[in-house]
Design a protein around this motif. Structure first.
Motif, PDB file in Angstrom:
ATOM      1  N   ILE A   1       0.869  -1.181   0.000  1.00  0.00           N
ATOM      2  CA  ILE A   1       0.000   0.000   0.000  1.00  0.00           C
ATOM      3  C   ILE A   1       0.904   1.227   0.000  1.00  0.00           C
ATOM      4  N   PRO A   2       0.805   2.077  -1.021  1.00  0.00           N
ATOM      5  CA  PRO A   2       1.780   3.152  -1.204  1.00  0.00           C
ATOM      6  C   PRO A   2       1.580   4.370  -0.307  1.00  0.00           C
ATOM      7  N   ASP A   3       0.398   4.529   0.262  1.00  0.00           N
ATOM      8  CA  ASP A   3       0.153   5.733   1.062  1.00  0.00           C
ATOM      9  C   ASP A   3      -0.881   5.435   2.144  1.00  0.00           C
ATOM     10  N   ASP A   4      -1.158   6.422   2.953  1.00  0.00           N
ATOM     11  CA  ASP A   4      -2.081   6.244   4.070  1.00  0.00           C
ATOM     12  C   ASP A   4      -3.528   6.068   3.626  1.00  0.00           C
ATOM     13  N   ALA A   5      -3.853   6.456   2.405  1.00  0.00           N
ATOM     14  CA  ALA A   5      -5.238   6.354   1.938  1.00  0.00           C
ATOM     15  C   ALA A   5      -5.743   4.916   1.998  1.00  0.00           C
ATOM     16  N   GLY A   6      -4.901   3.963   1.662  1.00  0.00           N
ATOM     17  CA  GLY A   6      -5.300   2.561   1.724  1.00  0.00           C
ATOM     18  C   GLY A   6      -5.571   2.102   3.139  1.00  0.00           C
ATOM     19  N   LEU A   7      -4.741   2.531   4.072  1.00  0.00           N
ATOM     20  CA  LEU A   7      -4.949   2.159   5.471  1.00  0.00           C
ATOM     21  C   LEU A   7      -6.210   2.820   6.020  1.00  0.00           C
ATOM     22  N   LEU A   8      -6.440   4.044   5.634  1.00  0.00           N
ATOM     23  CA  LEU A   8      -7.643   4.738   6.091  1.00  0.00           C
ATOM     24  C   LEU A   8      -8.896   4.097   5.509  1.00  0.00           C
ATOM     25  N   ALA A   9      -8.802   3.540   4.294  1.00  0.00           N
ATOM     26  CA  ALA A   9      -9.936   2.825   3.713  1.00  0.00           C
ATOM     27  C   ALA A   9     -10.275   1.593   4.551  1.00  0.00           C
ATOM     28  N   ILE A  10      -9.252   0.937   5.075  1.00  0.00           N
ATOM     29  CA  ILE A  10      -9.487  -0.220   5.939  1.00  0.00           C
ATOM     30  C   ILE A  10     -10.168   0.217   7.231  1.00  0.00           C
ATOM     31  N   VAL A  11      -9.663   1.276   7.861  1.00  0.00           N
ATOM     32  CA  VAL A  11     -10.259   1.759   9.120  1.00  0.00           C
ATOM     33  C   VAL A  11     -11.702   2.175   8.874  1.00  0.00           C
ATOM     34  N   ARG A  12     -11.936   2.870   7.784  1.00  0.00           N
ATOM     35  CA  ARG A  12     -13.309   3.287   7.451  1.00  0.00           C
ATOM     36  C   ARG A  12     -14.200   2.059   7.280  1.00  0.00           C
ATOM     37  N   ALA A  13     -13.684   0.999   6.652  1.00  0.00           N
ATOM     38  CA  ALA A  13     -14.467  -0.223   6.439  1.00  0.00           C
ATOM     39  C   ALA A  13     -14.812  -0.892   7.772  1.00  0.00           C
ATOM     40  N   LEU A  14     -13.923  -0.805   8.751  1.00  0.00           N
ATOM     41  CA  LEU A  14     -14.222  -1.384  10.063  1.00  0.00           C
ATOM     42  C   LEU A  14     -15.413  -0.691  10.715  1.00  0.00           C
ATOM     43  N   ASN A  15     -15.677   0.532  10.319  1.00  0.00           N
ATOM     44  CA  ASN A  15     -16.806   1.297  10.838  1.00  0.00           C
ATOM     45  C   ASN A  15     -18.135   0.866  10.216  1.00  0.00           C
ATOM     46  N   GLU A  16     -18.098  -0.036   9.248  1.00  0.00           N
ATOM     47  CA  GLU A  16     -19.305  -0.392   8.516  1.00  0.00           C
ATOM     48  C   GLU A  16     -19.881  -1.747   8.901  1.00  0.00           C
ATOM     49  N   VAL A  17     -19.506  -2.272  10.053  1.00  0.00           N
ATOM     50  CA  VAL A  17     -20.030  -3.562  10.494  1.00  0.00           C
ATOM     51  C   VAL A  17     -21.552  -3.530  10.602  1.00  0.00           C
ATOM     52  N   GLY A  18     -22.125  -2.380  10.909  1.00  0.00           N
ATOM     53  CA  GLY A  18     -23.576  -2.263  11.018  1.00  0.00           C
ATOM     54  C   GLY A  18     -24.296  -2.464   9.698  1.00  0.00           C
ATOM     55  N   ARG A  19     -23.590  -2.384   8.595  1.00  0.00           N
ATOM     56  CA  ARG A  19     -24.199  -2.589   7.281  1.00  0.00           C
ATOM     57  C   ARG A  19     -24.288  -4.063   6.906  1.00  0.00           C
ATOM     58  N   CYS A  20     -23.652  -4.901   7.703  1.00  0.00           N
ATOM     59  CA  CYS A  20     -23.688  -6.339   7.418  1.00  0.00           C
ATOM     60  C   CYS A  20     -25.060  -6.901   7.785  1.00  0.00           C
ATOM     61  N   SER A  21     -25.465  -7.880   7.019  1.00  0.00           N
ATOM     62  CA  SER A  21     -26.687  -8.594   7.368  1.00  0.00           C
ATOM     63  C   SER A  21     -26.374  -9.567   8.501  1.00  0.00           C
ATOM     64  N   PRO A  22     -27.296  -9.722   9.441  1.00  0.00           N
ATOM     65  CA  PRO A  22     -27.091 -10.751  10.461  1.00  0.00           C
ATOM     66  C   PRO A  22     -26.907 -12.111   9.780  1.00  0.00           C
ATOM     67  N   ASP A  23     -26.062 -12.935  10.383  1.00  0.00           N
ATOM     68  CA  ASP A  23     -25.738 -14.224   9.784  1.00  0.00           C
ATOM     69  C   ASP A  23     -25.802 -15.296  10.859  1.00  0.00           C
ATOM     70  N   PRO A  24     -26.744 -16.222  10.766  1.00  0.00           N
ATOM     71  CA  PRO A  24     -26.877 -17.246  11.810  1.00  0.00           C
ATOM     72  C   PRO A  24     -25.686 -18.191  11.879  1.00  0.00           C
ATOM     73  N   LEU A  25     -24.843 -18.209  10.849  1.00  0.00           N
ATOM     74  CA  LEU A  25     -23.673 -19.082  10.860  1.00  0.00           C
ATOM     75  C   LEU A  25     -22.473 -18.455  11.556  1.00  0.00           C
ATOM     76  N   VAL A  26     -22.553 -17.157  11.864  1.00  0.00           N
ATOM     77  CA  VAL A  26     -21.463 -16.463  12.567  1.00  0.00           C
ATOM     78  C   VAL A  26     -21.701 -16.638  14.061  1.00  0.00           C
ATOM     79  N   PRO A  27     -20.699 -17.131  14.797  1.00  0.00           N
ATOM     80  CA  PRO A  27     -20.912 -17.439  16.220  1.00  0.00           C
ATOM     81  C   PRO A  27     -21.154 -16.226  17.119  1.00  0.00           C
ATOM     82  N   THR A  28     -20.720 -15.055  16.702  1.00  0.00           N
ATOM     83  CA  THR A  28     -20.917 -13.844  17.499  1.00  0.00           C
ATOM     84  C   THR A  28     -22.106 -13.086  16.930  1.00  0.00           C
TER      85      THR A  28
END
Length: 164
Positions: free
Chosen positions: A73-100
């Motif tokens: 990853i050549p710059d901080d933009a890629g790392l910030l995209a990852i951090v931003r994506a971690l903020n989007e867990v609420g957009r996931c559909s509930p999944d009965p196969l996920v233990p948590t």
């Protein structure tokens, strides 16, 4: 941010043979999972990262550095995209196969996101995204819960000067 160019991928740690199958190291798996959440919003990926943190002893903060090396990853933009994506867990559909549960994962990442972004600030990563910087500076993280029918929001959207 594109993380899938196989010619640019670096294997960071030796693989392990488990039941006769070569398996990526925990560090490589963490880097891969962090890259994956930028592409798809699957609850299992957020739970896998949580499990790596809680049982594997590897943290997202380390994983960001591993992802930067693995995917060149050549710059901080890629790392910030990852951090931003971690903020989007609420957009996931509930999944009965996920233990948590979906709500437990939202709670986990609500707690972890300010710690992760504070670490980025200490590393002097320039220009945290406004919504993440506001959340950290105001201790006001509200993970995007748009999938649950709530209005998505993080922080109050007002930017304060960062302290490095």
């Amino acid at each position: 941010m594109e993380f899938t160019n196989a010619a640019m991928v670096v294997i960071l740690e030796p693989t392990q043979r488990i039941a006769g199958i070569e398996v990526a190291s925990l560090g490589d798996l963490l880097a891969m999972k962090l890259a994956t959440v930028t592409k798809r919003k699957a609850l299992r990926d957020y739970d896998d990262i949580r499990a790596i943190e809680q049982t594997g002893g590897r943290r997202v903060e380390e994983g960001l550095a591993l992802a930067a090396r693995r995917y060149k990853i050549p710059d901080d933009a890629g790392l910030l995209a990852i951090v931003r994506a971690l903020n989007e867990v609420g957009r996931c559909s509930p999944d009965p196969l996920v233990p948590t549960s979906h709500s437990d994962l939202i709670g986990y990442w609500s707690h972890r996101l300010p710690e992760i972004t504070a670490s980025l600030s200490r590393w002097a990563v320039p220009e945290l995204p406004d919504e993440i910087a506001a959340a950290v500076l105001n201790d006001n993280v509200d993970i995007d819960r748009s999938h649950e029918g709530e209005t998505p929001s993080v922080g109050n959207g007002k930017r304060k000067p960062r302290r490095l």
